[in-house]
Write a protein that holds these residues in place. Sequence first.
Motif, PDB file in Angstrom:
ATOM      1  N   ARG A  95       1.024  -1.162   0.052  1.00 27.17           N
ATOM      2  CA  ARG A  95       0.487   0.303  -0.339  1.00 27.17           C
ATOM      3  C   ARG A  95       0.739   0.972   0.274  1.00 27.17           C
ATOM      4  O   ARG A  95       0.459   1.654  -0.771  1.00 27.17           O
ATOM      5  CB  ARG A  95      -1.087   0.408   1.064  1.00 27.17           C
ATOM      6  N   PHE A  96       1.731   1.391   0.646  1.00 29.63           N
ATOM      7  CA  PHE A  96       2.938   2.623   0.814  1.00 29.63           C
ATOM      8  C   PHE A  96       3.505   2.361  -0.875  1.00 29.63           C
ATOM      9  O   PHE A  96       3.377   4.077  -0.916  1.00 29.63           O
ATOM     10  CB  PHE A  96       3.865   2.349   1.634  1.00 29.63           C
ATOM     11  N   LEU A  97       4.049   1.570  -1.193  1.00 27.79           N
ATOM     12  CA  LEU A  97       4.656   1.483  -2.097  1.00 27.79           C
ATOM     13  C   LEU A  97       3.704   2.114  -3.444  1.00 27.79           C
ATOM     14  O   LEU A  97       3.634   2.543  -4.382  1.00 27.79           O
ATOM     15  CB  LEU A  97       5.420   0.437  -2.557  1.00 27.79           C
ATOM     16  N   GLN A  98       2.111   1.757  -3.564  1.00 31.00           N
ATOM     17  CA  GLN A  98       1.559   1.475  -4.132  1.00 31.00           C
ATOM     18  C   GLN A  98       0.956   3.919  -4.672  1.00 31.00           C
ATOM     19  O   GLN A  98       0.462   3.938  -5.604  1.00 31.00           O
ATOM     20  CB  GLN A  98       0.292   1.395  -4.670  1.00 31.00           C
ATOM     21  N   SER A  99       0.896   3.773  -3.267  1.00 32.05           N
ATOM     22  CA  SER A  99       1.349   5.243  -2.935  1.00 32.05           C
ATOM     23  C   SER A  99       1.992   6.070  -3.322  1.00 32.05           C
ATOM     24  O   SER A  99       1.775   7.664  -3.434  1.00 32.05           O
ATOM     25  CB  SER A  99       0.051   6.173  -1.086  1.00 32.05           C
ATOM     26  N   VAL A 100       3.234   5.729  -2.449  1.00 34.82           N
ATOM     27  CA  VAL A 100       4.508   6.383  -3.973  1.00 34.82           C
ATOM     28  C   VAL A 100       3.964   6.682  -5.313  1.00 34.82           C
ATOM     29  O   VAL A 100       4.633   7.634  -5.803  1.00 34.82           O
ATOM     30  CB  VAL A 100       5.600   5.922  -3.409  1.00 34.82           C
TER      31      VAL A 100
END
Length: 125
Positions: A95-100
């Motif tokens: 989720r963090f990587l996708q938000s980045v």
Amino acid sequence: MGDRSRSVLIEDLPSHLILEILTSGRLNAVDLACLELTSRTFGGSHGMYPHKFRSLVDFAAYQLCVSNSTYAWMSRNAQGELFDRYNGNWKWVLRFLQSVEQSSEMVETSAGNVLFLLYLLLLFK
């Protein structure tokens, strides 16, 4: 010819096909978490994947993370820090990587387009 009126549930598919669907890139981290919570096929430990993963969804999230260009760009140490920051939860890391990726900008340089990752630069100084 086969009977086309017979419905097939995703749980009836072989595990390698389910994993292919989960890692196709069409599902985000929230989708994976919802699948994990609503079905024993996705949330249980059935011995169909390496033992260090809690579920099939966890394994799929891991595979999506390691194939993510942002994650691949990070050093092993930074990858470990990110994993630890999210308490070993691959869905949260994803989720963090996708938000980045969603909040990143393309910057035009003389050498071509370069992906500018402000959040990663601030997070892993």
